[in-house]
Design a protein around this motif. Structure first.
Motif, mmCIF file in Angstrom:
data_model
loop_
_atom_site.group_PDB
_atom_site.id
_atom_site.type_symbol
_atom_site.label_atom_id
_atom_site.label_comp_id
_atom_site.label_asym_id
_atom_site.label_seq_id
_atom_site.Cartn_x
_atom_site.Cartn_y
_atom_site.Cartn_z
ATOM 1 N N ASP A 682 -35.427 -7.407 -33.380
ATOM 2 C CA ASP A 682 -34.014 -7.624 -33.115
ATOM 3 C C ASP A 682 -33.754 -8.410 -31.852
ATOM 4 O O ASP A 682 -32.599 -8.642 -31.493
ATOM 5 N N SER A 683 -34.804 -8.831 -31.142
ATOM 6 C CA SER A 683 -34.582 -9.579 -29.904
ATOM 7 C C SER A 683 -33.936 -10.930 -30.194
ATOM 8 O O SER A 683 -33.043 -11.374 -29.467
ATOM 9 N N LYS A 684 -34.358 -11.558 -31.255
ATOM 10 C CA LYS A 684 -33.771 -12.844 -31.610
ATOM 11 C C LYS A 684 -32.310 -12.682 -32.022
ATOM 12 O O LYS A 684 -31.452 -13.494 -31.658
ATOM 13 N N TYR A 685 -31.996 -11.638 -32.752
ATOM 14 C CA TYR A 685 -30.616 -11.401 -33.183
ATOM 15 C C TYR A 685 -29.716 -11.012 -32.017
ATOM 16 O O TYR A 685 -28.531 -11.342 -32.003
ATOM 17 N N ILE A 686 -30.282 -10.313 -31.060
ATOM 18 C CA ILE A 686 -29.498 -9.982 -29.868
ATOM 19 C C ILE A 686 -29.128 -11.253 -29.135
ATOM 20 O O ILE A 686 -27.996 -11.415 -28.647
ATOM 21 N N GLY A 687 -30.058 -12.173 -29.037
ATOM 22 C CA GLY A 687 -29.744 -13.449 -28.411
ATOM 23 C C GLY A 687 -28.635 -14.180 -29.128
ATOM 24 O O GLY A 687 -27.732 -14.748 -28.505
ATOM 25 N N MET A 688 -28.674 -14.163 -30.460
ATOM 26 C CA MET A 688 -27.601 -14.790 -31.221
ATOM 27 C C MET A 688 -26.267 -14.104 -30.961
ATOM 28 O O MET A 688 -25.219 -14.756 -30.864
ATOM 29 N N SER A 689 -26.302 -12.789 -30.840
ATOM 30 C CA SER A 689 -25.069 -12.047 -30.569
ATOM 31 C C SER A 689 -24.496 -12.417 -29.212
ATOM 32 O O SER A 689 -23.277 -12.580 -29.049
ATOM 33 N N VAL A 690 -25.375 -12.557 -28.220
ATOM 34 C CA VAL A 690 -24.913 -12.922 -26.885
ATOM 35 C C VAL A 690 -24.250 -14.288 -26.910
ATOM 36 O O VAL A 690 -23.181 -14.510 -26.309
ATOM 37 N N TYR A 691 -24.844 -15.222 -27.636
ATOM 38 C CA TYR A 691 -24.237 -16.534 -27.765
ATOM 39 C C TYR A 691 -22.849 -16.446 -28.409
ATOM 40 O O TYR A 691 -21.874 -17.045 -27.947
ATOM 41 N N ASN A 692 -22.768 -15.698 -29.490
ATOM 42 C CA ASN A 692 -21.488 -15.573 -30.194
ATOM 43 C C ASN A 692 -20.412 -14.966 -29.308
ATOM 44 O O ASN A 692 -19.275 -15.442 -29.261
ATOM 45 N N VAL A 693 -20.769 -13.883 -28.636
ATOM 46 C CA VAL A 693 -19.792 -13.211 -27.775
ATOM 47 C C VAL A 693 -19.337 -14.148 -26.671
ATOM 48 O O VAL A 693 -18.135 -14.241 -26.355
ATOM 49 N N GLY A 694 -20.253 -14.845 -26.052
ATOM 50 C CA GLY A 694 -19.890 -15.744 -24.963
ATOM 51 C C GLY A 694 -18.953 -16.845 -25.407
ATOM 52 O O GLY A 694 -17.903 -17.085 -24.794
ATOM 53 N N ILE A 695 -19.303 -17.511 -26.478
ATOM 54 C CA ILE A 695 -18.487 -18.628 -26.953
ATOM 55 C C ILE A 695 -17.119 -18.147 -27.431
ATOM 56 O O ILE A 695 -16.080 -18.719 -27.093
ATOM 57 N N MET A 696 -17.093 -17.064 -28.209
ATOM 58 C CA MET A 696 -15.825 -16.578 -28.745
ATOM 59 C C MET A 696 -14.910 -16.035 -27.653
ATOM 60 O O MET A 696 -13.688 -16.184 -27.741
ATOM 61 N N CYS A 697 -15.480 -15.418 -26.638
ATOM 62 C CA CYS A 697 -14.653 -14.912 -25.535
ATOM 63 C C CYS A 697 -13.997 -16.062 -24.778
ATOM 64 O O CYS A 697 -12.824 -15.994 -24.398
ATOM 65 N N ILE A 698 -14.729 -17.122 -24.545
ATOM 66 C CA ILE A 698 -14.165 -18.275 -23.845
ATOM 67 C C ILE A 698 -13.044 -18.897 -24.675
ATOM 68 O O ILE A 698 -11.942 -19.180 -24.169
ATOM 69 N N ILE A 699 -13.321 -19.104 -25.958
ATOM 70 C CA ILE A 699 -12.302 -19.685 -26.830
ATOM 71 C C ILE A 699 -11.094 -18.760 -26.953
ATOM 72 O O ILE A 699 -9.938 -19.189 -26.865
#
Length: 934
Positions: A682-699
């Motif tokens: 799940d380390s790779k999926y956690i990284g994807m989640s972090v990316y999603n959260v970061g981008i969506m929060c900014i937008i």
């Protein structure tokens, strides 16, 4: 003997000085001198004899060229008719004689006429008349010095209402100020509490406007705007429109009234939305005579339609016989007959002049009665002077009360308490719609006579209806349903995680951290319900509490979920990117400390925020919007916000803190993007989640700020961002585990060796590794290590065969057991060491050294007869297979336990008990790093 003309001229000069002194406040004692010089034929014994002719001084403009002379010409028939009716009534012991003096509406000529009456005329008991305001005010101010009382029938100027300045002045006609209480009563009747005034810049109208202002303030009616103009009223009319004045009270003459209504037409200030109230004393068809504007008569009539005019009632409408024994209608017929015989135009003041003569007759009658009564009760010679007579006349006038042709005649501080009529301009003519009785303070409107342009009376303002910009209920329902589904999904993941927490696949991915991620997701989901609530669902006080609660829930939920992902990503980065780290255990407790630290920082910020500058409910109002369904109703949208004094500072602190964590989390996710570990998948999926959260929060933060005044859009964006981030995070973390558990539940136990690969190839992922070599992995040597690993596997196969031979020898020659154990037990240790070996540099060196130190002769010292047999024949025989398994399985099991977190190989022998000989328990140390629950 009559005085000569020269003596009269001297007397006139003398009397002029006396009058000026009286005007300046000096009380002249010269009236007697004047009477002595003029040798009046009457003295103060006039009350003793019946049938006396009592002279009354009449002051009014008679010259046709003089201003307001038309009023006087129409008054004379009414005065003569009143004297005739008094004589015919036979209730009075005297007859009145009117001496008319022409003032010509000129101050100098009016003073001259007054002096002539004093000097050359008889001794007048009272003064009747006063038409022109300027002449009347000058004479009335000096009356007290002459001990005379004046009764006017046409002077309506409010200035004369000052009793300190004009104590001896009365009038049967109501003043211009008398209409103000009637106007206030009319406004209250239609619940108009907001008006504006438009006044011509003339003293007469300014005085009325000032008195009206006081009356409106007493009635608690708001004056939205007060405008004055001299010539062009259009600018002022536009100001009234700009201030949204709907009820306009005008004070101007008919010459400027046409300009006012022309401006009103051009500005569209007429019709169902406006109500004009103007004076009612204009002449008939005044709009035709005074039209000096660019507007046509049709436009003027259109703008004038429906205006209300207010003026005193010239004749009472009641069918009641008055003091003369005639009804007002009977008197009107007689007056018109007399007027027509003399060929003069009617005057609106004729009824007040008629009642004025009756007031004088009643007053003098009462004074005669009082004087005769005093004379009878006085034993000595009774005499009375002019001052005493004047005071008695003044007192009797204040007690006057009878019904005349103009209604109830009554004075209050010298002012007539008359009847005020209301007329409305309807289809080119004025129609009476009601009247106001000043004595009873009653407004009586005639039923169904007043007509408004619309279906109802105009509103006194554009009623502003506050309309809350709130979340659309269907939108809130849809997003709430999606949120509930997301929470159910999170609950299912929580149940799955707790139920399978002891399973190897779940256990290796830190189930406690996973629970925190789910908890943070649930809190984030819950904040959506709170963001959709506003003042339409909760009270103002509850809304302020809601502001704080939803802020806390969202921040804590975000930190809980993101903090857990951040901690797991950090651990993966610490293991796989720090090659110097050896033999260090990173347990869940340390990750809990990291998440707890983040929450502690959040709590500190939130507590300081709440104590120092708590969130409050603020209302932001927007510009008016027209309501197509309401002609006088405008909608002012407002929106509720959660704000405080230093909102920017607090949001900056939160955004800065969260932004730094987000950047660091994105950095860790990028650094560990190529890590692929089946047991820690799940380390790779956690990284994807972090990316999603970061981008969506900014937008989401940017768009939410831009749509601040659109609550539906803002709520939709915020809710979708929260739902998307939470759902994607939970699915990326748990769906792969769920799929793996469903498709291959034993995958985690079957593959007990950690794998590390760079190229993500399927054959490389099956390469067995140890945790120690993973920490020391070097991708540049991967191919060489795989070759060595293959060679060592072949060597393990050879050692298995030799182990079988040793086992068979132990069973065949019991007497050689000590020697065999002593010489070959080291070989068993070598096998176990190889089983514990993975792709590591230290392991490679130790294995090579061990093989080099082991002479081949030692392995070849066994019985040649046994070696000469075929390996397949010996190894695959049922007897050998049974024996080999009885020894190898415990040894292999014991060797693999350390690699999956079991007991250390140095703690016990493969087959012996803990009490076995120390030499049997001696094993070479394994090279590894324990990873607990990543």
């Amino acid at each position: 003997m009559a005085p000569s003309r020269r003596d009269c001229r001297c007397e006139m000069i003398f009397l002029s000085g006396c009058l000026l002194l009286s005007v300046w406040g000096f009380q002249p004692a010269l009236a007697k001198v004047c009477n002595d010089y003029t040798r009046h034929g009457l003295d103060n014994n006039w009350y003793k004899t019946d049938g006396e002719k009592l002279p009354i001084m009449v002051l009014m403009p008679m010259n046709e060229s003089a201003l307001m002379s038309s009023i006087s010409q129409g008054i004379e028939p009414a005065v003569q008719l009143a004297i005739q009716h008094i004589r015919e009534s036979k209730r009075y012991s005297f007859s009145l004689i009117t001496e008319i003096y022409d003032t010509e509406c000129d101050n100098a000529k009016g003073l001259r006429a007054f002096f002539d009456a004093i000097c050359y005329g008889p001794k007048h008991l009272m003064i009747f008349g006063g038409v022109c305001p300027s002449v009347t005010s000058i004479i009335a101010e000096s009356l007290e010095g002459w001990n005379l009382v004046q009764l006017s029938f046409a002077a309506t100027t409010p200035v004369l209402a000052d009793r300190k300045k004009y104590p001896n002045f009365f009038r049967t006609v109501p003043s211009d100020n008398a209409v103000n209480p009637a106007v206030v009563k009319f406004l209250n009747f239609y619940n108009w509490s907001r008006v504006g005034t438009l006044t011509q810049d003339v003293q007469r109208f300014s005085e009325v406007r000032n008195d009206l202002t006081n009356e409106l303030e007493k009635a608690d009616i708001q004056i939205a705007d007060t405008e004055s103009f001299s010539n062009d009223p259009c600018v002022n009319v536009k100001k009234l429109k700009d201030n949204d004045v709907r009820i306009i009270i005008g004070q101007f003459d008919e010459n400027l009234a046409a300009k006012v209504f022309c401006c009103a037409y051009n500005l569209n200030m007429y019709g169902s939305k406006y109500q004009w109230i103007i004076p009612g004393w204009y002449q008939g068809n005044w709009w035709e005579q005074a039209n000096s504007t660019n507007c046509t008569t049709k436009k003027l009539l259109t703008a004038m339609e429906g205006y209300i005019s207010v003026d005193f009632e010239p004749l009472s409408a009641k069918q009641i016989k008055g003091i003369s024994g005639r009804t007002p209608q009977d008197y009107a017929r007689e007056y018109n007959r007399e007027r027509e015989q003399k060929g003069v135009e009617p005057s609106k003041f004729h009824g007040f002049a008629y009642d004025g003569i009756w007031v004088i007759a009643k007053t003098l009658t009462r004074v005669m009665e009082l004087l005769r009564h005093k004379e009878r009760h006085n034993t000595y010679n009774f005499t009375v002077d002019d001052r005493e007579v004047g005071k008695m006349v003044l007192d009797v006038m204040n007690e006057t009360n009878f019904f005349g042709v103009t209604g109830q005649v009554m004075f209050r501080n010298g002012e007539r308490m008359g009847t005020i009529k209301f007329t409305q301009f309807q289809e080119g003519q004025e129609v009476k719609v009601g009247e106001y009785n000043a004595i009873a303070d009653v407004l009586d409107l005639i039923n169904n006579t007043i007509r408004f342009q619309g279906v109802e009376p105009p509103k006194d303002r554009t009623f502003v209806r506050l309309q809350r910009r709130q979340i659309n209920v269907p939108l809130y329902s849809i997003l709430s349903t999606i949120t509930i589904l997301g929470m159910l999904m999170a609950g299912a993941f929580l149940f799955f995680n707790i139920k399978n927490r002891n399973h190897r696949l779940i256990k290796m991915s830190s189930p406690y951290m996973n629970n925190l991620i789910i908890l943070g997701g649930l809190l984030s989901y819950a904040s959506i319900f709170l963001f959709g609530l506003d003042g339409s669902f909760v009270s103002d006080k509850e809304f302020e509490t809601l502001c704080t609660v939803r802020t806390w829930i969202l921040i804590v939920g975000y930190t809980t979920a993101f903090g857990a992902m951040f901690a797991k990503t950090w651990r993966v980065h610490a293991i796989f990117k720090n090659v110097k780290m050896k033999k260090k255990i990173i347990k869940d407790q340390k990750l809990f400390i990291i998440v707890g630290g983040m929450l502690l920082i959040d709590l500190c910020i939130l507590i300081c925020w709440q104590i120092v500058d708590p969130l409050k409910r603020t209302v932001e109002e927007y510009s008016l919007e027209a309501n197509p369904q309401g002609r006088d109703i405008a909608i002012r949208p407002f929106l509720e916000h959660c704000e405080n004094t230093h909102m920017t500072i607090w949001l900056g602190i939160v955004y800065a803190y969260k932004g730094l964590l987000m950047l660091f989390g994105c950095f860790l996710a990028w650094e560990t993007r190529n890590v692929s570990i089946p047991a820690l998948n799940d380390s790779k999926y956690i990284g994807m989640s972090v990316y999603n959260v970061g981008i969506m929060c900014i937008i989401g933060a940017a768009v939410s700020f831009l749509t601040r005044d659109q609550p539906n859009v803002q709520f939709c964006i915020v809710a979708l961002v929260i739902i998307f981030c939470s759902t994607i995070t939970l699915c990326l973390v748990f769906v792969p585990k769920f799929v793996t558990m469903r498709t291959n539940p034993d995958a985690a136990t079957q593959n007990r060796r950690l794998k590390f690969t760079q190229n993500q190839k399927k054959e490389d992922s099956k390469t067995s590794t140890s945790v120690t070599s993973v920490n020391q992995a070097n991708t540049s040597r991967l191919d060489g290590l795989q070759t060595d690993n293959h060679r060592l596997r072949m060597r393990i196969t050879e050692l298995d065969k030799e182990l079988e031979e040793v086992t068979m020898q132990l069973q065949d020659t019991p007497e050689k057991t000590p020697y065999i154990k002593q010489n070959h037990y080291q070989d068993v240790n070598n096998i176990l060491s190889i089983r514990n070996f993975t792709d590591g540099k230290d392991g490679e060196k130790s294995l090579k050294n061990h093989l080099e130190q082991k002479p081949q002769a030692q392995w070849g010292s066994m019985d040649p007869s046994r070696i000469s047999r075929g390996p397949l024949e010996d190894i695959n025989s049922p007897e050998h297979i049974q024996r080999r398994l009885s020894l190898q399985l415990p040894i292999l099991h014991h060797a693999y336990l350390p690699s999956i977190g079991g007991v250390d190989a140095s703690c016990s022998s493969p087959t012996g008990s803990p009490t076995s000989s120390p030499r049997h328990r001696h094993m070479p140390p394994s090279y590894r790093v324990m990873v607990s629950g990543l």
